[in-house]
Design a protein around this motif. Structure first.
Motif, PDB file in Angstrom:
ATOM      1  N   LYS A  41      -6.890 -34.580   8.370  1.00  0.00           N
ATOM      2  CA  LYS A  41      -6.248 -35.596   7.532  1.00  0.00           C
ATOM      3  C   LYS A  41      -4.801 -35.194   7.312  1.00  0.00           C
ATOM      4  N   PRO A  42      -3.870 -35.767   8.107  1.00  0.00           N
ATOM      5  CA  PRO A  42      -2.467 -35.331   8.010  1.00  0.00           C
ATOM      6  C   PRO A  42      -1.865 -35.612   6.628  1.00  0.00           C
ATOM      7  N   GLY A  43      -1.369 -34.582   5.944  1.00  0.00           N
ATOM      8  CA  GLY A  43      -0.732 -34.739   4.642  1.00  0.00           C
ATOM      9  C   GLY A  43       0.780 -34.714   4.757  1.00  0.00           C
ATOM     10  N   SER A  45       2.866 -32.317   4.383  1.00  0.00           N
ATOM     11  CA  SER A  45       3.413 -31.174   5.130  1.00  0.00           C
ATOM     12  C   SER A  45       2.245 -30.381   5.696  1.00  0.00           C
ATOM     13  N   LEU A  46       2.529 -29.484   6.631  1.00  0.00           N
ATOM     14  CA  LEU A  46       1.473 -28.645   7.193  1.00  0.00           C
ATOM     15  C   LEU A  46       1.134 -27.569   6.157  1.00  0.00           C
ATOM     16  N   SER A  47      -0.102 -27.557   5.637  1.00  0.00           N
ATOM     17  CA  SER A  47      -0.474 -26.551   4.636  1.00  0.00           C
ATOM     18  C   SER A  47      -0.562 -25.169   5.295  1.00  0.00           C
ATOM     19  N   ASN A  48      -0.574 -24.127   4.451  1.00  0.00           N
ATOM     20  CA  ASN A  48      -0.679 -22.769   5.003  1.00  0.00           C
ATOM     21  C   ASN A  48      -1.918 -22.584   5.865  1.00  0.00           C
ATOM     22  N   SER A  49      -3.046 -23.127   5.399  1.00  0.00           N
ATOM     23  CA  SER A  49      -4.274 -22.933   6.172  1.00  0.00           C
ATOM     24  C   SER A  49      -4.221 -23.728   7.479  1.00  0.00           C
ATOM     25  N   GLU A  50      -3.618 -24.921   7.440  1.00  0.00           N
ATOM     26  CA  GLU A  50      -3.456 -25.684   8.684  1.00  0.00           C
ATOM     27  C   GLU A  50      -2.567 -24.922   9.657  1.00  0.00           C
ATOM     28  N   ASN A  51      -1.495 -24.353   9.121  1.00  0.00           N
ATOM     29  CA  ASN A  51      -0.576 -23.594   9.956  1.00  0.00           C
ATOM     30  C   ASN A  51      -1.268 -22.410  10.627  1.00  0.00           C
ATOM     31  N   ALA A  52      -2.038 -21.664   9.837  1.00  0.00           N
ATOM     32  CA  ALA A  52      -2.764 -20.509  10.390  1.00  0.00           C
ATOM     33  C   ALA A  52      -3.754 -20.979  11.454  1.00  0.00           C
TER      34      ALA A  52
ATOM     35  N   LYS D  30      -6.995 -41.745  13.647  1.00  0.00           N
ATOM     36  CA  LYS D  30      -7.081 -40.904  12.452  1.00  0.00           C
ATOM     37  C   LYS D  30      -6.895 -41.712  11.165  1.00  0.00           C
ATOM     38  N   CYS D  31      -6.076 -42.750  11.200  1.00  0.00           N
ATOM     39  CA  CYS D  31      -5.618 -43.392   9.962  1.00  0.00           C
ATOM     40  C   CYS D  31      -6.206 -44.772   9.694  1.00  0.00           C
ATOM     41  N   VAL D  32      -6.606 -45.492  10.732  1.00  0.00           N
ATOM     42  CA  VAL D  32      -7.164 -46.837  10.489  1.00  0.00           C
ATOM     43  C   VAL D  32      -8.665 -46.741  10.720  1.00  0.00           C
ATOM     44  N   THR D  33      -9.374 -46.261   9.687  1.00  0.00           N
ATOM     45  CA  THR D  33     -10.786 -45.923   9.861  1.00  0.00           C
ATOM     46  C   THR D  33     -11.723 -46.954   9.242  1.00  0.00           C
ATOM     47  N   SER D  34     -11.227 -47.777   8.306  1.00  0.00           N
ATOM     48  CA  SER D  34     -12.134 -48.761   7.707  1.00  0.00           C
ATOM     49  C   SER D  34     -12.070 -50.072   8.494  1.00  0.00           C
ATOM     50  N   ASN D  35     -12.924 -51.019   8.120  1.00  0.00           N
ATOM     51  CA  ASN D  35     -12.925 -52.311   8.805  1.00  0.00           C
ATOM     52  C   ASN D  35     -11.608 -53.049   8.567  1.00  0.00           C
ATOM     53  N   GLU D  45      -2.742 -46.371   4.786  1.00  0.00           N
ATOM     54  CA  GLU D  45      -2.653 -46.333   6.236  1.00  0.00           C
ATOM     55  C   GLU D  45      -1.225 -46.034   6.675  1.00  0.00           C
ATOM     56  N   GLN D  46      -0.269 -46.678   6.009  1.00  0.00           N
ATOM     57  CA  GLN D  46       1.129 -46.499   6.401  1.00  0.00           C
ATOM     58  C   GLN D  46       1.590 -45.050   6.207  1.00  0.00           C
ATOM     59  N   SER D  47       1.254 -44.464   5.039  1.00  0.00           N
ATOM     60  CA  SER D  47       1.711 -43.086   4.828  1.00  0.00           C
ATOM     61  C   SER D  47       0.931 -42.128   5.725  1.00  0.00           C
ATOM     62  N   CYS D  48      -0.352 -42.436   5.984  1.00  0.00           N
ATOM     63  CA  CYS D  48      -1.121 -41.601   6.902  1.00  0.00           C
ATOM     64  C   CYS D  48      -0.484 -41.607   8.292  1.00  0.00           C
ATOM     65  N   LEU D  49      -0.058 -42.791   8.766  1.00  0.00           N
ATOM     66  CA  LEU D  49       0.553 -42.887  10.097  1.00  0.00           C
ATOM     67  C   LEU D  49       1.841 -42.056  10.171  1.00  0.00           C
ATOM     68  N   ALA D  50       2.694 -42.195   9.133  1.00  0.00           N
ATOM     69  CA  ALA D  50       3.952 -41.442   9.139  1.00  0.00           C
ATOM     70  C   ALA D  50       3.667 -39.939   9.089  1.00  0.00           C
ATOM     71  N   ASN D  51       2.721 -39.523   8.225  1.00  0.00           N
ATOM     72  CA  ASN D  51       2.362 -38.104   8.161  1.00  0.00           C
ATOM     73  C   ASN D  51       1.761 -37.622   9.475  1.00  0.00           C
ATOM     74  N   CYS D  52       0.964 -38.459  10.104  1.00  0.00           N
ATOM     75  CA  CYS D  52       0.326 -38.091  11.367  1.00  0.00           C
ATOM     76  C   CYS D  52       1.389 -37.759  12.422  1.00  0.00           C
ATOM     77  N   VAL D  53       2.403 -38.616  12.528  1.00  0.00           N
ATOM     78  CA  VAL D  53       3.474 -38.376  13.499  1.00  0.00           C
ATOM     79  C   VAL D  53       4.212 -37.079  13.147  1.00  0.00           C
ATOM     80  N   ASP D  54       4.555 -36.920  11.862  1.00  0.00           N
ATOM     81  CA  ASP D  54       5.328 -35.740  11.458  1.00  0.00           C
ATOM     82  C   ASP D  54       4.528 -34.448  11.657  1.00  0.00           C
TER      83      ASP D  54
END
Lengths: 88, 75, 88, 75, 75, 88
Positions: A41-43, A45-52, D30-35, D45-54
């Motif tokens: 689940k991308p948050g 920032s990359l957490s420490n545990s994700e980084n490790a 990863k981000c569009v998981t519900s119906n 969904e929008q923030s998940c997509l941006a975080n996913c790319v980053d």
């Protein structure tokens, strides 16, 4: 007529192209496999545990690549050997 | 002539590497199923990976033999 | 200026190339689908039941390919027919 | 010279688009998981997509750095 | 001229075959979900495969129509 | 020696080729993602609810594409900026 120098240059270029494409495929495999495994689940920032996890996953993936490569080459050689025995 | 041999060798190396990449992705999914705890393969993962490659080759060889026996009858 | 012989050779080559790439894609599809389905946990050899599964899976996959191909071609012809009716 | 610049720009645009397609497929899963209930992205969904790319880029950069540090020792 | 016609036909055949391979992989996953018990398709699997191809084409045609209607506004 | 007309024609062709390949990839992504999401069990026709799902899914997928594209370009620019600061 190929001079020795030209020949060496061609060989060097071909080796580099191969090794670049090999590195690119390895990086792609690591990114896809380890992002999938370490960042479910991308948050924000990359957490420490994700980084490790990413660093260990990368090491593990390269170890897996080497194991697969070794087994695959062994098996190919074995199959070639079997064929030659079969052809006698 | 030497160059031709060199390119034939390089081409075979490229094929083996490219197949190694595909098999690593496939067998990683089958064999590395628990959470990552360290950077080394444990015994089970290592033997699973080797078995995965060998069994995939078994399936591959069986498929090619069966298709050759059919002689492309089906289509 | 194409002699009939040259033309036939070109046609034969093109057909062979196509049929080789088709066979390669079919083999890839069978390997991926049937390894996945019949060998969930790869052991130290292919068991009898895994072996039987692989052979049946291959037959079934080819039957599926033929069903998909038939349906797809029927549908394409139908769509082309609809367009021509629409253009009148 | 102008044309060369134009082609370099177009090539970069093509790379970015092709990577965008790959990332969209990955992050969609990863981000569009519900119906699907409507045609807009909701906030999550929008923030998940941006975080996913980053985060994917974080992993990508970490991998390249680590591999460069190894200097291809492993193989 | 005959050869050009031949190559146009072969190209179309290649496209149909390549799309058949992609659809077989996709629809196999949706329709052949139980364990393999024999080498033939059962009635359910067969109708599922045909429906899978037809519905995929429905989605495909709907997408192309909708995108054409948008005229590439979004990007 | 390139006339201005020839240059413009080349540029137009390259742009069209790019935009066609971009559209093709987008359509492929939509088809795969939305067929998967909206048609879990393909029946003998597309039901009304499946149809509505496909249309909304397509809109959502394009919105996702735009969000990903925006974030990706922002991030690339940021990385380029970081490198240039690092090089001082």
């Amino acid at each position: 007529m190929e001079s020795e120098g030209v020949k060496q240059a061609i060989i060097r270029q071909a080796r580099e192209a191969n090794s670049q494409s090999n590195a690119r495929l390895l990086i792609e495999g690591i990114n896809n496999s380890c992002f999938d495994k370490c960042v479910p689940k991308p948050g924000s920032s990359l957490s420490n545990s994700e980084n490790a996890c990413v660093v260990q996953c990368m090491e593990k993936y390269i170890a897996a690549w080497n194991e697969v490569n070794r087994t695959y080459i062994r098996r190919i050689q074995q199959e070639v050997g079997n064929q030659q025995i079969g052809n006698h | 002539a030497e160059l031709r041999q060199f390119f034939a060798n390089e081409e075979q190396k490229t094929k083996i590497q490219s197949q190694t990449h595909a098999l690593t992705e496939l067998c990683w999914k089958k064999c590395v199923t628990s959470n990552i705890k360290n950077g080394a393969l444990d015994k089970n993962e290592q033997s699973c990976l080797a078995n995965c490659v060998d069994r995939f080759m078994d399936v591959n060889i069986a498929t090619m033999r069966a298709l050759a026996a059919m002689g492309g009858r089906q289509h």
